[in-house]
Every structure is written in structure tokens, then in C-alpha cells.
Design an enzyme around this catalytic site. Structure first.
Site, PDB file in Angstrom:
ATOM      1  N   THR A  33      -8.537  -3.732  -1.150  1.00  0.00           N
ATOM      2  CA  THR A  33      -9.000  -5.069  -1.400  1.00  0.00           C
ATOM      3  C   THR A  33      -9.990  -5.357  -0.340  1.00  0.00           C
ATOM      4  OG1 THR A  33      -6.772  -5.935  -2.486  1.00  0.00           O
ATOM      5  CG2 THR A  33      -8.511  -7.450  -1.531  1.00  0.00           C
ATOM      6  N   LEU A  49       3.925  12.343  -0.084  1.00  0.00           N
ATOM      7  CA  LEU A  49       4.569  13.115   0.798  1.00  0.00           C
ATOM      8  C   LEU A  49       3.655  14.266   1.078  1.00  0.00           C
ATOM      9  CD1 LEU A  49       8.050  13.876  -0.630  1.00  0.00           C
ATOM     10  CD2 LEU A  49       7.644  13.694   1.420  1.00  0.00           C
ATOM     11  N   ASP A  67       0.897  -1.190   0.234  1.00  0.00           N
ATOM     12  CA  ASP A  67       0.067  -0.052  -0.118  1.00  0.00           C
ATOM     13  C   ASP A  67       1.019   1.243  -0.024  1.00  0.00           C
ATOM     14  OD1 ASP A  67      -2.333  -1.841   0.260  1.00  0.00           O
ATOM     15  OD2 ASP A  67      -1.775  -1.726   2.510  1.00  0.00           O
ATOM     16  N   GLN A  69       2.043  -6.517  -2.764  1.00  0.00           N
ATOM     17  CA  GLN A  69       2.195  -6.475  -1.072  1.00  0.00           C
ATOM     18  C   GLN A  69       3.595  -5.881  -0.625  1.00  0.00           C
ATOM     19  OE1 GLN A  69       1.430  -9.911  -2.541  1.00  0.00           O
ATOM     20  NE2 GLN A  69      -0.670  -9.095  -2.161  1.00  0.00           N
ATOM     21  N   THR A 114       2.143 -12.574   4.337  1.00  0.00           N
ATOM     22  CA  THR A 114       1.458 -13.123   3.101  1.00  0.00           C
ATOM     23  C   THR A 114       2.277 -14.435   2.745  1.00  0.00           C
ATOM     24  OG1 THR A 114       0.130 -13.173   1.071  1.00  0.00           O
ATOM     25  CG2 THR A 114       2.362 -11.872   1.172  1.00  0.00           C
ATOM     26  N   GLY A 121      -4.029  -4.941  -4.096  1.00  0.00           N
ATOM     27  CA  GLY A 121      -4.936  -3.665  -4.705  1.00  0.00           C
ATOM     28  C   GLY A 121      -4.143  -2.804  -5.066  1.00  0.00           C
ATOM     29  N   HIS A 122      -4.348  -2.339  -6.435  1.00  0.00           N
ATOM     30  CA  HIS A 122      -3.432  -1.367  -6.935  1.00  0.00           C
ATOM     31  C   HIS A 122      -4.544  -0.283  -7.505  1.00  0.00           C
ATOM     32  CE1 HIS A 122       0.564  -3.558  -7.618  1.00  0.00           C
ATOM     33  NE2 HIS A 122       0.300  -3.641  -6.413  1.00  0.00           N
ATOM     34  N   THR A 123      -4.415   0.946  -7.040  1.00  0.00           N
ATOM     35  CA  THR A 123      -5.370   2.039  -7.220  1.00  0.00           C
ATOM     36  C   THR A 123      -4.755   2.706  -8.377  1.00  0.00           C
ATOM     37  OG1 THR A 123      -6.319   1.750  -4.984  1.00  0.00           O
ATOM     38  CG2 THR A 123      -7.054   3.598  -6.336  1.00  0.00           C
ATOM     39  N   ARG A 157      -6.428   1.095   7.341  1.00  0.00           N
ATOM     40  CA  ARG A 157      -5.031   0.738   7.609  1.00  0.00           C
ATOM     41  C   ARG A 157      -4.415   1.445   9.052  1.00  0.00           C
ATOM     42  NH1 ARG A 157      -3.854   2.575   1.666  1.00  0.00           N
ATOM     43  NH2 ARG A 157      -4.641   0.732   0.622  1.00  0.00           N
ATOM     44  N   LYS A 201       2.075   1.823  -4.996  1.00  0.00           N
ATOM     45  CA  LYS A 201       2.571   1.126  -6.300  1.00  0.00           C
ATOM     46  C   LYS A 201       1.863   1.216  -7.363  1.00  0.00           C
ATOM     47  CE  LYS A 201       3.170  -3.097  -4.633  1.00  0.00           C
ATOM     48  NZ  LYS A 201       2.643  -2.877  -3.221  1.00  0.00           N
TER      49      LYS A 201
HETATM   50  P1  IMP Z   1      -3.042 -12.675   2.719  1.00  0.00           P
HETATM   51  O1  IMP Z   1      -2.099 -12.455   1.811  1.00  0.00           O
HETATM   52  O2  IMP Z   1      -4.791 -12.691   2.423  1.00  0.00           O
HETATM   53  O3  IMP Z   1      -2.834 -14.317   3.064  1.00  0.00           O
HETATM   54  O4  IMP Z   1      -3.054 -11.960   4.017  1.00  0.00           O
HETATM   55  C1  IMP Z   1      -1.822 -11.930   4.846  1.00  0.00           C
HETATM   56  C2  IMP Z   1      -1.463 -10.509   5.324  1.00  0.00           C
HETATM   57  O5  IMP Z   1      -0.772  -9.899   4.133  1.00  0.00           O
HETATM   58  C3  IMP Z   1      -2.769 -10.022   5.951  1.00  0.00           C
HETATM   59  O6  IMP Z   1      -2.100  -9.067   6.959  1.00  0.00           O
HETATM   60  C4  IMP Z   1      -3.128  -8.900   4.956  1.00  0.00           C
HETATM   61  O7  IMP Z   1      -3.880  -7.779   5.235  1.00  0.00           O
HETATM   62  C5  IMP Z   1      -1.840  -8.602   4.134  1.00  0.00           C
HETATM   63  N1  IMP Z   1      -1.633  -8.204   2.634  1.00  0.00           N
HETATM   64  C6  IMP Z   1      -2.224  -9.026   1.729  1.00  0.00           C
HETATM   65  N2  IMP Z   1      -2.061  -8.517   0.679  1.00  0.00           N
HETATM   66  C7  IMP Z   1      -1.812  -7.139   0.953  1.00  0.00           C
HETATM   67  C8  IMP Z   1      -1.750  -6.031   0.067  1.00  0.00           C
HETATM   68  O8  IMP Z   1      -1.649  -6.072  -1.169  1.00  0.00           O
HETATM   69  N3  IMP Z   1      -1.261  -4.643   0.890  1.00  0.00           N
HETATM   70  C9  IMP Z   1      -1.148  -4.677   2.019  1.00  0.00           C
HETATM   71  N4  IMP Z   1      -1.300  -5.930   2.787  1.00  0.00           N
HETATM   72  C10 IMP Z   1      -1.735  -7.024   2.338  1.00  0.00           C
END
Ligand code: IMP
Length: 427
Positions: A291, A323, A5, A215, A230, A32-34, A296, A8
Site C-alpha cells: 500500500t 519458507l 503482510d 491486516q 489499526t 494490500g494484497h498481492t 517492512r 494472505k
Molecule cells: P492504519 O490502518 O492506516 O490506521 O495504520 C495503523 C497501523 O497499521 C500502521 O502501523 C500501519 O502500517 C498498519 N497497517 C495497516 N494496514 C496494514 C496492512 O494491511 N498490513 C500491514 N500493516 C498494516
């Protein structure tokens, strides 16, 4: 460079200008890419950011786990915006996220109770577990009815027993599942290829290829805040195994770092703020998950985290994002080390209890709040017009990490970006 987050989506979209190909190489629909294109806001989870750029080839590499249903919805969404998905290519070796992976994701989280990871619930962990234990189904398998049926008939009973052992019900008819998967095979048939061959052909031809991470370093299965991570490798090293390219092919690594820190889900976060300042960052930065929509967790910039990420990713340059979110803050704190049981520690520890007990040691830098001009407009005039304190903040980070920041983002729009790159893509 942090917990994901960092913005990217915007940076990859920005870098995709002039790229011939954009490749996703790890993660799945948990990302999740916005991307903001004019008045349009496009949220992508599985599809590479290159999809919003006409003419760019978008590749989902073998290291990605693909939920075919989510991908179908995402494709339909893009088509509704008038975009084409002609240029999408999918690795025949990518693992498929199956319905039982999502059921297992939920069941395992419930079984962990208060110690839950806070997953996105997208079946990511169970799918990667199956990949590693050699019980996965690959995208290429969806094109071979006999082989697919054989695999499902072998694997499904094991999954049913596992889910039942966690006290949950799960009943899915193998034949129905095979039928559903064959239908996805029919939909994606033209796109499923050996993407490693395609990517390496592009490399040989000297084309510009952008590998898009998902991630963040601290969520990396090997180097993150385990077990609160993850299930894939999120560092630059994963490009090679997840896209099928050799390390020698990678010319530049852009480390995307947010000007402060956020994290979604559970796990250690030493600079997390539980006060008014945390709320300011949350609201000013619109820090809500793309997502899952979850708030956050927010905190000050953590150089211990960034040093860890720099060592692991080897960035050749930095992109510092958001920033502008710090515009109204008088004095900005930066964590330079941790106090762990009375000891000053400058490197991120490997054990979860140590991470949990790490207390940040801060230095304070003057903010740029006193500038009466619109700082975003100033930045749009170039680095020379940027408030001095903002430049000092960037220099402070650069000096500590030993890496130059050549992309500085001060807003969501493509033109709210200061680009100091000496060698951009040659189109
Ligand atoms: P999972 O990837 O769904 O198994 O989640 C594992 C951890 O990674 C959790 O804390 C999620 O919130 C975090 N996570 C997974 N994908 C993202 C992402 O794209 N951005 C931020 N956190 C993520």
C-alpha cells in the site's frame, strides 16, 4: 497471525479456487494484497481477492470502510486487465471514508509527532472513530439525496472545527461534497445491497464462502499492540460482525503465518533485527509495503505472537508462507518466550511499555541451506521430498501451537504451494 503482510493475498487467491463467494469484512484501503496470476501481479487494497477469479461473487461487508475514489480506481484497473466487476456486491451498511478522514489521519499523526502510529494515511482511524461515535456516512446513504445532505450538513461543521483545532486548514463546500458522493452512489447503485442477506442465503444453500481477513492479529484494535494498531478487529471473530453472519456458520479458520516476522509502521516488535540478517530477510522476502511502498521491519519468527494469535483466532489449520526466504540461512532462530524485567514470559503482554521492554529468548534450529538441490522444486514434488530440516521447522511450529499446517507456500506462484488439506472445497 502476525502484523499483516503474511502473504494472505496469495493464500486467499489459492483458497478462492472452488469458492462460490469471497467476502472482505474489516479494514479498508489500508490493506494490500498481492496476487500473482501467471505473469501478472495484481495488487488489491479494497476489493476482495475473489475479483480475479471469474464466476466468484465478491462481497465487501458492512465492517469494511470504503473509500469510493480508491475503489473506482481499483475497479478501473481490473477492467483494464480484461476482468469483469459484474460480481461485486457492496454492503449498504459499510461506512464511507470521506476526504476529511484522510485530512484528519494526517493531522492526528503530525500532532502525535515522534509518537506517531505510522498509519497508511488512508483515513482509516478517523473513519472508524466516526462510525463508533455515530457520525459516519454509510454506502446506502449515497442513494438518498435528502438524507445524505442532512447528514453532511450536520457532520461537516464538526469535522471542520476538529481539523482547525489541530492547527490545519480544511475547507470543503458541503454542497460539493454531497454532489461528489451522489455521483459515487450513481456509479455503485447496482452493487449496493444488504450483503448479510446475500451471504446468509449462500450459507443456507451450502455454498463455499471464503472470508478474507485484512491486516493481522497484532494490529487488532482490542488484542494487538495498542496504541500501535489499526482501527478495526482483525481476528476471526470480526467475520461475524463485519459480514453479518452468526459464529455457528464458520466451519474452518485458516491462520496465515509467515515463516519469519515483519511489521510496517511504528510500535513494539520484540524479534526485530537491526543487523545484516534483518536486511537479508528484507531483500530475500521483498518486504516492501503493497500500500505505501515502505520497507517492512523484519525479524525472526515469534512464537509468543503466534500463541497469542492462535488463542484469539482459533485456527483449525495453518498456512505457513515464505519458507523459501529462509533457504540460505544456516541456523534459524525462533523466539519461544520473552524476558521482561528478568522474568520469563510466554504470553504476549497487554501493556505497551512491557511489550517495548520484552527481550526475545531464542532457540536455534538447523536450516536447510546445505541442500544442493533447488528446495522449491523439491517441495513441488510433495511433502516427502521436502528437506528434512524444513519439515522439522514446520513441525516445531505445529507442536508449539497445537495446530497442523496444511498449506505450505514456498514461492509467489500458485503452483509453489504444498497442499495437504484433507477436505478441500467440493466444487
Ligand atoms: P492504519 O490502518 O492506516 O490506521 O495504520 C495503523 C497501523 O497499521 C500502521 O502501523 C500501519 O502500517 C498498519 N497497517 C495497516 N494496514 C496494514 C496492512 O494491511 N498490513 C500491514 N500493516 C498494516
Amino acid at each position: 497471525m502476525q502484523w499483516g503482510d503474511e502473504g494472505k493475498g496469495k493464500i486467499t487467491d489459492y483458497l478462492a479456487e472452488g469458492a462460490d463467494m469471497v467476502v472482505r469484512y474489516q479494514g479498508g484501503a489500508n490493506a494490500g494484497h498481492t496476487i500473482k496470476v501467471g505473469d501478472e501481479v495484481i495488487a488489491l487494497h479494497l476489493l476482495p481477492s475473489g475479483m480475479v477469479r471469474p464466476g466468484v461473487i465478491s462481497v465487501i461487508g458492512n465492517g469494511v470502510v470504503i473509500d469510493p475514489e480508491t475503489m473506482k480506481k481499483e475497479i478501473e484497473g481490473l477492467v483494464r486487465t480484461g476482468r469483469s466487476v459484474e460480481n461485486l456486491r457492496i454492503s449498504d451498511r459499510a461506512n464511507v471514508v470521506l476526504p476529511y478522514h484522510k485530512v484528519l489521519d494526517g493531522a492526528e499523526e503530525r500532532a502525535r509527532g515522534k509518537k506517531g502510529v505510522g498509519t497508511t494515511g488512508r483515513g482509516i482511524g478517523p473513519c472508524y472513530s466516526d462510525k463508533m461515535s455515530r457520525s459516519g456516512i454509510l454506502m446506502g446513504d449515497l442513494l438518498d439525496e435528502e438524507y445524505l445532505r442532512d447528514r453532511i450538513e450536520t457532520i461537516l461543521p464538526m469535522k471542520k472545527r476538529l481539523i482547525n483545532s489541530l492547527g490545519e486548514e480544511f475547507d470543503i463546500n458541503p454542497e460539493e461534497l454531497v454532489k461528489e458522493l451522489l455521483e459515487y452512489g450513481r456509479i455503485y447503485r447496482d452493487k449496493i445491497i444488504d450483503t448479510s442477506i446475500l451471504i446468509n442465503d449462500y450459507i443456507k444453500k451450502g455454498e463455499n464462502i471464503l472470508f478474507e481477513g485484512a491486516q493481522g492479529t497484532m494490529l487488532d484494535i482490542d488484542n494487538g499492540t495498542y496504541p500501535y494498531v489499526t482501527s478495526s478487529n482483525c481476528t476471526s471473530a470480526a467475520i461475524c460482525s463485519g459480514a453479518g453472519v452468526p459464529p455457528s456458520a464458520i466451519e474452518q479458520v485458516v491462520g496465515v503465518a509467515k515463516a519469519y516476522t515483519t511489521r510496517v509502521g511504528a510500535g513494539p516488535f520484540p524479534t526485530e533485527l537491526h543487523n545484516e540478517m534483518g536486511k537479508i530477510l528484507l531483500h530475500q522476502g521483498e518486504e516492501f509495503g503493497t500500500t505505501t511502498g515502505r520497507e517492512r521491519r523484519c525479524g525472526w519468527l515469534d512464537l509468543v505472537v503466534l500463541r497469542h494469535a492462535t488463542r484469539l483466532n482459533g485456527p483449525t489449520s495453518l498456512a505457513i508462507t515464505k519458507l523459501d526466504v529462509l533457504n540460505d540461512i544456516d541456523s534459524i532462530k525462533v523466539c519461544v518466550a520473552y524476558d521482561i524485567d528478568g522474568e520469563r514470559v510466554e504470553h504476549f503482554p497487554g501493556s505497551a511499555p512491557k511489550m517495548e521492554s520484552a527481550k526475545p529468548i531464542y532457540e536455534e534450529l538447523k536450516g536447510w541451506k546445505s541442500w544442493s538441490e533447488d528446495t522449491v522444486e523439491l517441495c513441488q514434488q510433495g511433502i516427502e521430498a521436502m528437506p528434512r530440516e524444513m519439515r522439522d521447522y514446520i513441525s516445531y511450529i505445529e507442536k508449539d501451537l497445537g495446530v497442523k499446517a496444511d498449506i505450505i507456500s514456498v514461492g509467489k506462484e500458485r503452483d509453489e504451494t504444498i497442499d495437504l488439506r484433507p477436505d478441500r472445497w467440493s466444487a
